[in-house]
Scaffold this motif. Structure first.
Motif, PDB file in Angstrom:
ATOM      1  N   ASP A 245       0.593  -1.255   0.038  1.00  0.00           N
ATOM      2  CA  ASP A 245      -0.005  -0.028  -0.161  1.00  0.00           C
ATOM      3  C   ASP A 245       0.872   1.400   0.112  1.00  0.00           C
ATOM      4  OD1 ASP A 245      -2.955   1.070   0.419  1.00  0.00           O
ATOM      5  OD2 ASP A 245      -1.852   2.288   2.121  1.00  0.00           O
ATOM      6  N   ALA A 246       1.983   1.240   0.630  1.00  0.00           N
ATOM      7  CA  ALA A 246       2.921   2.364   0.680  1.00  0.00           C
ATOM      8  C   ALA A 246       3.572   2.589  -0.665  1.00  0.00           C
ATOM      9  CB  ALA A 246       3.952   2.283   1.739  1.00  0.00           C
ATOM     10  N   LEU A 247       3.843   1.544  -1.120  1.00  0.00           N
ATOM     11  CA  LEU A 247       4.376   1.461  -2.496  1.00  0.00           C
ATOM     12  C   LEU A 247       3.443   2.170  -3.457  1.00  0.00           C
ATOM     13  CD1 LEU A 247       6.675   0.885  -4.712  1.00  0.00           C
ATOM     14  CD2 LEU A 247       5.918  -1.284  -4.543  1.00  0.00           C
ATOM     15  N   ILE A 252       0.913   6.428  -7.190  1.00  0.00           N
ATOM     16  CA  ILE A 252      -0.142   7.134  -7.387  1.00  0.00           C
ATOM     17  C   ILE A 252       0.133   8.717  -7.180  1.00  0.00           C
ATOM     18  CG2 ILE A 252      -2.639   7.470  -6.788  1.00  0.00           C
ATOM     19  CD1 ILE A 252      -2.971   4.634  -6.154  1.00  0.00           C
ATOM     20  N   GLU A 253       0.752   9.015  -6.387  1.00  0.00           N
ATOM     21  CA  GLU A 253       1.010  10.553  -5.930  1.00  0.00           C
ATOM     22  C   GLU A 253       1.946  10.962  -6.968  1.00  0.00           C
ATOM     23  OE1 GLU A 253       2.297  10.601  -1.902  1.00  0.00           O
ATOM     24  OE2 GLU A 253       0.589  10.314  -0.823  1.00  0.00           O
ATOM     25  N   LEU A 273      -6.612   4.358 -15.401  1.00  0.00           N
ATOM     26  CA  LEU A 273      -7.469   4.183 -14.205  1.00  0.00           C
ATOM     27  C   LEU A 273      -7.691   5.388 -13.504  1.00  0.00           C
ATOM     28  CD1 LEU A 273      -5.856   0.877 -12.882  1.00  0.00           C
ATOM     29  CD2 LEU A 273      -8.040   1.070 -14.294  1.00  0.00           C
ATOM     30  N   LEU A 274      -6.797   6.281 -13.369  1.00  0.00           N
ATOM     31  CA  LEU A 274      -7.119   7.518 -12.975  1.00  0.00           C
ATOM     32  C   LEU A 274      -7.993   8.217 -13.378  1.00  0.00           C
ATOM     33  CD1 LEU A 274      -3.368   8.267 -11.598  1.00  0.00           C
ATOM     34  CD2 LEU A 274      -5.351   7.746  -9.958  1.00  0.00           C
ATOM     35  N   ASP A 290      -9.805   0.473  -5.038  1.00  0.00           N
ATOM     36  CA  ASP A 290     -10.229  -0.430  -6.154  1.00  0.00           C
ATOM     37  C   ASP A 290      -9.001  -0.416  -7.059  1.00  0.00           C
ATOM     38  OD1 ASP A 290     -12.879  -1.069  -5.531  1.00  0.00           O
ATOM     39  OD2 ASP A 290     -13.520   0.893  -6.418  1.00  0.00           O
ATOM     40  N   ILE A 291      -8.377   0.809  -7.362  1.00  0.00           N
ATOM     41  CA  ILE A 291      -7.071   0.877  -8.267  1.00  0.00           C
ATOM     42  C   ILE A 291      -5.959  -0.006  -7.712  1.00  0.00           C
ATOM     43  CG2 ILE A 291      -5.468   2.333  -9.324  1.00  0.00           C
ATOM     44  CD1 ILE A 291      -7.495   4.605  -9.523  1.00  0.00           C
TER      45      ILE A 291
END
Length: 504
Positions: A245-247, A252-253, A273-274, A290-291
């Motif tokens: 999740d951190a990765l 994503i950021e 997806l974004l 979801d992504i």
């Protein structure tokens, strides 16, 4: 008598009474599938040591194509023939659309989001539609073709250096890294090997995820262990989830920041997806979780599946040098020796396609498919109660002697007359599953495996054994959710083309 002994005896008695009561409470018990002798608490777990698919196959010889088991206190049914698989995937498809619920998988998949573990419903159908129409459609795959070509080039270049140095290559890890790099770059424009922090290495995280999901978890099957983490799998899954999740959050950021300064360059799949998540006209809102879950599904589903398939296929060719020669001759005739085999060549290489198909038949990457019955139904003439975990033993289907001549023999030539396909329509060959939950990445996976294997045998001869002469490769199966080799394939590549014609 010690207190612990009294406690264990009491548990055995309670477990026995519960299972017996469950069995006797069925109004159609005479139509339930046959079942081997079971033990208190563990049920039939003692019969499944080693590889479950092989144990299921042996049990089917005695109990028939449909039989019943208890994994601890979990009622299960195993089906082992193409005919019974057809009933699961076609006749009663609406009954077997969900997967069993496992605590570790639930945590790793963001609460059963994504595509692999999500329950069948509107959200699942929305994601499946997105994958087929947006992520893996021909236009997007063509756009990202340079990524796949570049990664294969890098891999062939690496093998070329090993050939010059006369060094062994442990193919399992290198093929997994190749597959992971392809998917990572297609989705996130990032090679997994570029991660400096070992704890954030995508390949490592995905390998650990597959390993932990493939473990038998006492908490899911032994009723008095439900709230206990005796094996530490819950703790491990939380650690894996936190790292992944951190990765993903960082990636994503980075994408969100870059999107503020759009340059018009080709987008990766995460950007697509974004875009969808920001589209207010979508019938279902695509969330951040979801992504992340979808990216993890694709990484899990496309990494070791591709690498394991290539490894098995190459091992079979090493053990069948006449077939290796036939495949190389076909490539030389169609592609030549002055350029590297490309994805566009595959359609003109039927023998190479047959080799991959036959390897998938004998070594299906997912040897057992799991489903959960949502209501009572009848399979093979037997009553299957609702909420029964159902195992479709693909390993047995692919070896059924009523459909395959010499079913345990590697024979790519069989497909010259037999036009059976691997896309879920022929139930004697289901390496990618069947029904509505057929793997959506089947076409891309096949193309990647065929192209990589073809390039490997086009450019190199493969020698194994300490004396650097061709030797027989053992074909013993390892243990896992997927079907790895028990002993990784270690070979010395010997260049057959000089120079190696890398693509440009």
């Amino acid at each position: 008598m010690p207190d612990i002994t009294i406690f264990l005896i009491t548990l055995c008695l309670i477990s026995s009474i519960l299972i017996l009561k469950l069995y006797k409470s069925s109004p159609v018990k005479s139509h339930l599938p046959p079942s081997p002798f079971w033990l208190p608490i563990i049920g039939h777990l003692h019969l499944l040591s080693g590889n479950p698919h092989q144990a299921f196959h042996k049990l089917s010889k005695r109990y028939g194509p449909v039989f019943r088991l208890f994994l601890g206190s979990t009622p299960c049914v195993v089906v082992t023939t193409p005919e019974t698989a057809k009933e699961i995937f076609k006749t009663h498809e609406n009954v077997f659309l969900d997967r069993p619920h496992y605590s570790v998988a639930n945590y790793l998949s963001y609460g059963e989001k994504g595509l692999i573990f999500a329950p069948y419903g509107s959200s699942w159908m929305f994601l499946k539609k997105l994958i087929m129409s947006k992520l893996l459609n021909s236009k997007t795959l063509d756009l990202l073709f340079p990524v796949r070509r570049d990664e294969i080039n890098r891999f062939i270049k690496y093998l070329s250096q090993k050939a010059r140095d006369g060094e062994y290559v442990e193919l399992e890890g290198k093929l997994m890294k190749l597959a992971n790099n392809v998917i990572s770059r297609m989705f996130m424009s990032k090679r997994c090997s570029e991660e400096e922090d070992e704890s954030s290495d995508i390949t490592k995280i995905i390998a650990e995820s597959g390993e932990i999901v493939g473990n038998f978890n006492l908490s899911d099957h032994i009723w008095f262990c439900k709230n206990l983490d005796l094996q530490g799998l819950g703790k491990k899954s939380k650690d894996i989830h936190t790292r992944f999740d951190a990765l993903m959050e960082r990636i994503i950021e980075e994408h969100e920041e870059a999107r503020k300064h759009e340059t018009g360059e080709a987008k990766d799949l995460l950007n697509i997806l974004l875009d969808i998540s920001e589209d207010e006209s979508m019938e279902i809102k695509l969330t951040r979780e979801d992504i992340k879950a979808l990216v993890k599904d694709v990484l899990n589903g496309g990494t070791d599946t591709s690498s394991i398939t290539i490894e098995w296929a190459l091992a079979e060719l090493i053990n069948h040098p006449n077939m290796m020669k036939k495949a190389v001759d076909e490539i030389d005739q169609v592609v030549g020796k002055n350029r590297l085999l490309q994805e566009s060549d595959i359609r003109n290489l039927p023998y190479l396609q047959a080799i991959v198909k036959e390897s998938l038949r004998l070594h299906p990457v997912v040897p057992v498919i799991q489903r959960l019955s949502s209501q009572d139904c009848t399979v093979g003439g037997y009553h299957i109660p609702a909420n029964t975990t159902t195992f479709i033993n693909v390993w047995s289907l692919n070896r059924d002697p009523t459909h395959w001549e010499n079913p345990f023999k590697f024979m790519p030539e069989r497909y010259k007359e037999n036009q059976v396909d691997v896309r879920g329509q022929h139930f004697q060959l289901l390496p990618f599953g069947g029904g509505r939950r057929l793997c959506p990445g089947t076409s891309l996976g096949l193309l990647t495996v065929q192209t990589t294997l073809g390039a490997m045998i086009q450019c190199f001869e493969w020698k194994t054994g300490k004396n650097e002469s061709l030797a027989t490769v053992d074909m013993e199966e390892g243990i896992g959710l997927t079907l790895p080799r028990a002993n990784p394939l270690v070979c010395i590549p010997v260049a057959r083309l000089d120079p190696i014609p890398l693509s440009v």
